[in-house]
Design a protein around this motif. Sequence first.
Motif, PDB file in Angstrom:
ATOM      1  N   ALA A 103     -26.014 -22.923  63.005  1.00 22.18           N
ATOM      2  CA  ALA A 103     -25.228 -24.545  63.515  1.00 22.18           C
ATOM      3  C   ALA A 103     -23.549 -24.537  63.061  1.00 22.18           C
ATOM      4  O   ALA A 103     -22.130 -24.556  64.371  1.00 22.18           O
ATOM      5  CB  ALA A 103     -25.672 -25.490  63.853  1.00 22.18           C
ATOM      6  N   MET A 104     -23.609 -24.424  61.789  1.00 26.45           N
ATOM      7  CA  MET A 104     -22.212 -24.619  61.360  1.00 26.45           C
ATOM      8  C   MET A 104     -21.380 -23.466  61.866  1.00 26.45           C
ATOM      9  O   MET A 104     -19.509 -23.964  62.094  1.00 26.45           O
ATOM     10  CB  MET A 104     -21.780 -24.451  59.920  1.00 26.45           C
ATOM     11  CG  MET A 104     -22.491 -26.571  59.100  1.00 26.45           C
ATOM     12  SD  MET A 104     -23.028 -25.765  57.242  1.00 26.45           S
ATOM     13  CE  MET A 104     -21.088 -26.045  56.964  1.00 26.45           C
ATOM     14  N   ASN A 105     -21.664 -22.041  62.222  1.00 24.99           N
ATOM     15  CA  ASN A 105     -20.964 -21.287  62.182  1.00 24.99           C
ATOM     16  C   ASN A 105     -20.366 -21.558  63.998  1.00 24.99           C
ATOM     17  O   ASN A 105     -19.293 -20.854  64.033  1.00 24.99           O
ATOM     18  CB  ASN A 105     -21.372 -20.796  62.152  1.00 24.99           C
ATOM     19  CG  ASN A 105     -21.982 -19.762  60.786  1.00 24.99           C
ATOM     20  OD1 ASN A 105     -20.803 -20.221  59.774  1.00 24.99           O
ATOM     21  ND2 ASN A 105     -22.627 -18.524  60.721  1.00 24.99           N
ATOM     22  N   TYR A 106     -21.310 -22.329  64.583  1.00 28.88           N
ATOM     23  CA  TYR A 106     -21.115 -22.180  66.262  1.00 28.88           C
ATOM     24  C   TYR A 106     -19.383 -22.947  66.468  1.00 28.88           C
ATOM     25  O   TYR A 106     -19.026 -23.369  66.995  1.00 28.88           O
ATOM     26  CB  TYR A 106     -22.063 -22.709  66.743  1.00 28.88           C
ATOM     27  CG  TYR A 106     -22.474 -21.261  66.866  1.00 28.88           C
ATOM     28  CD1 TYR A 106     -22.127 -19.893  67.938  1.00 28.88           C
ATOM     29  CD2 TYR A 106     -24.591 -21.189  66.819  1.00 28.88           C
ATOM     30  CE1 TYR A 106     -23.407 -18.991  68.521  1.00 28.88           C
ATOM     31  CE2 TYR A 106     -25.296 -20.487  67.185  1.00 28.88           C
ATOM     32  CZ  TYR A 106     -24.392 -19.311  67.885  1.00 28.88           C
ATOM     33  OH  TYR A 106     -25.169 -18.118  68.243  1.00 28.88           O
ATOM     34  N   THR A 107     -19.765 -24.607  64.889  1.00 30.62           N
ATOM     35  CA  THR A 107     -18.971 -25.190  65.414  1.00 30.62           C
ATOM     36  C   THR A 107     -17.383 -25.029  64.553  1.00 30.62           C
ATOM     37  O   THR A 107     -16.510 -25.252  65.649  1.00 30.62           O
ATOM     38  CB  THR A 107     -19.244 -26.352  64.325  1.00 30.62           C
ATOM     39  OG1 THR A 107     -20.676 -26.776  64.593  1.00 30.62           O
ATOM     40  CG2 THR A 107     -18.742 -27.494  63.730  1.00 30.62           C
ATOM     41  N   LYS A 108     -17.338 -24.267  63.795  1.00 27.18           N
ATOM     42  CA  LYS A 108     -15.844 -23.659  63.323  1.00 27.18           C
ATOM     43  C   LYS A 108     -15.647 -22.914  64.098  1.00 27.18           C
ATOM     44  O   LYS A 108     -14.611 -22.500  64.511  1.00 27.18           O
ATOM     45  CB  LYS A 108     -16.611 -23.182  62.312  1.00 27.18           C
ATOM     46  CG  LYS A 108     -17.276 -23.738  61.336  1.00 27.18           C
ATOM     47  CD  LYS A 108     -17.189 -22.814  59.282  1.00 27.18           C
ATOM     48  CE  LYS A 108     -17.133 -23.574  58.644  1.00 27.18           C
ATOM     49  NZ  LYS A 108     -17.570 -22.549  57.029  1.00 27.18           N
ATOM     50  N   LEU A 109     -16.717 -21.737  64.664  1.00 26.29           N
ATOM     51  CA  LEU A 109     -15.955 -21.222  65.959  1.00 26.29           C
ATOM     52  C   LEU A 109     -15.452 -21.630  66.763  1.00 26.29           C
ATOM     53  O   LEU A 109     -14.573 -21.728  67.773  1.00 26.29           O
ATOM     54  CB  LEU A 109     -16.955 -20.225  65.658  1.00 26.29           C
ATOM     55  CG  LEU A 109     -16.713 -18.836  67.498  1.00 26.29           C
ATOM     56  CD1 LEU A 109     -15.721 -17.878  67.332  1.00 26.29           C
ATOM     57  CD2 LEU A 109     -18.478 -18.265  67.809  1.00 26.29           C
ATOM     58  N   SER A 110     -15.933 -22.741  67.770  1.00 34.41           N
ATOM     59  CA  SER A 110     -15.110 -23.597  69.025  1.00 34.41           C
ATOM     60  C   SER A 110     -14.418 -24.520  68.083  1.00 34.41           C
ATOM     61  O   SER A 110     -13.527 -24.577  69.318  1.00 34.41           O
ATOM     62  CB  SER A 110     -16.933 -24.415  69.138  1.00 34.41           C
ATOM     63  OG  SER A 110     -17.727 -23.982  69.472  1.00 34.41           O
ATOM     64  N   LEU A 170     -13.358 -21.074  76.010  1.00 33.88           N
ATOM     65  CA  LEU A 170     -12.905 -22.597  75.965  1.00 33.88           C
ATOM     66  C   LEU A 170     -13.228 -23.442  76.279  1.00 33.88           C
ATOM     67  O   LEU A 170     -13.711 -24.602  75.907  1.00 33.88           O
ATOM     68  CB  LEU A 170     -11.105 -22.317  76.200  1.00 33.88           C
ATOM     69  CG  LEU A 170     -10.561 -23.750  76.333  1.00 33.88           C
ATOM     70  CD1 LEU A 170     -10.929 -24.265  74.395  1.00 33.88           C
ATOM     71  CD2 LEU A 170      -9.434 -24.379  76.352  1.00 33.88           C
ATOM     72  N   ALA A 171     -13.931 -23.638  77.380  1.00 30.54           N
ATOM     73  CA  ALA A 171     -14.820 -24.409  78.595  1.00 30.54           C
ATOM     74  C   ALA A 171     -16.584 -24.840  77.576  1.00 30.54           C
ATOM     75  O   ALA A 171     -16.721 -25.473  77.688  1.00 30.54           O
ATOM     76  CB  ALA A 171     -15.442 -24.229  79.953  1.00 30.54           C
ATOM     77  N   SER A 172     -16.578 -23.297  77.195  1.00 28.16           N
ATOM     78  CA  SER A 172     -18.140 -23.508  75.877  1.00 28.16           C
ATOM     79  C   SER A 172     -17.480 -23.407  74.983  1.00 28.16           C
ATOM     80  O   SER A 172     -18.700 -24.664  74.767  1.00 28.16           O
ATOM     81  CB  SER A 172     -17.939 -21.891  76.253  1.00 28.16           C
ATOM     82  OG  SER A 172     -18.619 -21.071  76.985  1.00 28.16           O
ATOM     83  N   ALA A 173     -16.623 -23.955  74.419  1.00 28.96           N
ATOM     84  CA  ALA A 173     -16.423 -24.709  73.371  1.00 28.96           C
ATOM     85  C   ALA A 173     -16.533 -26.406  73.281  1.00 28.96           C
ATOM     86  O   ALA A 173     -16.502 -26.792  72.508  1.00 28.96           O
ATOM     87  CB  ALA A 173     -14.533 -23.818  72.244  1.00 28.96           C
ATOM     88  N   ARG A 174     -16.109 -26.465  74.008  1.00 28.66           N
ATOM     89  CA  ARG A 174     -15.339 -27.748  74.524  1.00 28.66           C
ATOM     90  C   ARG A 174     -16.336 -28.856  74.910  1.00 28.66           C
ATOM     91  O   ARG A 174     -17.153 -29.778  74.002  1.00 28.66           O
ATOM     92  CB  ARG A 174     -14.244 -28.624  75.378  1.00 28.66           C
ATOM     93  CG  ARG A 174     -13.571 -27.774  75.259  1.00 28.66           C
ATOM     94  CD  ARG A 174     -12.358 -28.251  73.707  1.00 28.66           C
ATOM     95  NE  ARG A 174     -12.294 -29.124  74.440  1.00 28.66           N
ATOM     96  CZ  ARG A 174     -11.673 -29.795  72.959  1.00 28.66           C
ATOM     97  NH1 ARG A 174     -11.323 -28.856  71.226  1.00 28.66           N
ATOM     98  NH2 ARG A 174     -11.060 -30.814  72.460  1.00 28.66           N
ATOM     99  N   LEU A 175     -17.509 -27.639  75.681  1.00 29.75           N
ATOM    100  CA  LEU A 175     -19.140 -28.708  75.619  1.00 29.75           C
ATOM    101  C   LEU A 175     -19.494 -28.335  74.490  1.00 29.75           C
ATOM    102  O   LEU A 175     -20.679 -29.266  74.443  1.00 29.75           O
ATOM    103  CB  LEU A 175     -19.486 -27.630  77.131  1.00 29.75           C
ATOM    104  CG  LEU A 175     -19.000 -27.481  78.212  1.00 29.75           C
ATOM    105  CD1 LEU A 175     -19.700 -26.879  79.323  1.00 29.75           C
ATOM    106  CD2 LEU A 175     -19.061 -28.847  78.872  1.00 29.75           C
ATOM    107  N   TYR A 176     -19.640 -27.376  73.843  1.00 27.90           N
ATOM    108  CA  TYR A 176     -20.371 -27.160  72.538  1.00 27.90           C
ATOM    109  C   TYR A 176     -20.622 -28.518  71.340  1.00 27.90           C
ATOM    110  O   TYR A 176     -21.219 -28.743  70.974  1.00 27.90           O
ATOM    111  CB  TYR A 176     -20.320 -25.998  71.625  1.00 27.90           C
ATOM    112  CG  TYR A 176     -21.226 -25.706  70.540  1.00 27.90           C
ATOM    113  CD1 TYR A 176     -22.363 -25.656  70.573  1.00 27.90           C
ATOM    114  CD2 TYR A 176     -21.007 -26.198  69.574  1.00 27.90           C
ATOM    115  CE1 TYR A 176     -23.362 -25.594  69.355  1.00 27.90           C
ATOM    116  CE2 TYR A 176     -21.601 -25.874  68.075  1.00 27.90           C
ATOM    117  CZ  TYR A 176     -23.338 -25.804  68.175  1.00 27.90           C
ATOM    118  OH  TYR A 176     -23.380 -25.339  67.365  1.00 27.90           O
ATOM    119  N   LEU A 177     -18.639 -28.511  71.231  1.00 23.60           N
ATOM    120  CA  LEU A 177     -18.370 -29.610  70.932  1.00 23.60           C
ATOM    121  C   LEU A 177     -18.661 -30.916  70.917  1.00 23.60           C
ATOM    122  O   LEU A 177     -18.763 -32.399  69.936  1.00 23.60           O
ATOM    123  CB  LEU A 177     -16.724 -29.647  69.948  1.00 23.60           C
ATOM    124  CG  LEU A 177     -16.758 -28.178  69.362  1.00 23.60           C
ATOM    125  CD1 LEU A 177     -15.073 -28.284  69.278  1.00 23.60           C
ATOM    126  CD2 LEU A 177     -17.011 -28.301  67.792  1.00 23.60           C
ATOM    127  N   GLY A 178     -18.890 -31.214  72.448  1.00 24.19           N
ATOM    128  CA  GLY A 178     -19.538 -32.585  72.406  1.00 24.19           C
ATOM    129  C   GLY A 178     -18.260 -33.140  72.678  1.00 24.19           C
ATOM    130  O   GLY A 178     -18.246 -34.515  73.149  1.00 24.19           O
TER     131      GLY A 178
END
Length: 300
Positions: free
Chosen positions: A4-11, A173-181
């Motif tokens: 989860a931390m890796n996904y957050t850093k990637l986003s 980018l859309a996926s990243a913004r959605l993942y970050l909430g």
Amino acid sequence: MNEAMNYTKLSNGISWVLHPFLLPVYLMAVLLTMTTFSHYPPNVKFYLLWVVALYAIIIPLLTLGVLRSLGRISDYRIDDRKERFLPLLVGAVCYVLCAITIAKIPSAIFLRKFMIAAACCEVLCLVVSFYWKISLHLTGMGAAVALLVVMNVVGVGNMLVPLMVAILCAGALASARLYLGCHNGRQVLAGFCGGFAVTGAEFDGLIRGHNVDGGVVGHGKSACRDRLGNAGREKGLTQTGRAEQQQIGGILAEFCGISLAFAQIIFHIFARRNTAAAIRAGGVKAHVELGKVLVGNRQH
């Protein structure tokens, strides 16, 4: 947890790499290397990149620093829509000034309309932010995709690969913004569609074969391609380019002076703020020391 931390850093990384401040510079680099505008002399290319970087990155970043130091925004990401008014207003003004500056090069009509479209996107986000939160990142990406679509329709350069890359980046980018909430699906979709529609509307007249004054220069894609092609070729530049190149040095010096003056203003604002903070801290420390002395005297 680590995943989860890796996904957050990637986003977060995707959000910063594809930040709206950087997109105009990316697009300008593509335009100056992969289209008919690649025929501009190196000093003209440098001037255009410098102007875009100044108005799209440097001044907005300094403005955010000032607003943050003054307490007008709580975070540099300005996720709170109520804090977006001043940053978006400054951004719109910067793009208008950038368009006016680029207008000093008569053959750069397409680039000027690009900056006007960016200013219109800023105004769109500003108005929407009074009532609703819209994705600024996806608005910029929608504008970028629309610009590349226009370039493909006009046919002044092979923009198919950059367009495919831009579409993939928009999805990431859309996926990243959605993942970050940071946004929900409607805000992301509204941002992309809004940026795409505003930019497409700005270039509609150029696609139909109209010049900036509304006069018809031909019909369809061929007329627009001829117009932009003539603006970018070295042969066309020999007529207007010499006078333009003579102005580049003076204009560049002018903008260097403006940048230095603006930086000095920002420095003085931060210096005064730090001085005031130091004085307040010193006053508090003095009061504490005085309190200790008084308490010690009473004990004795």
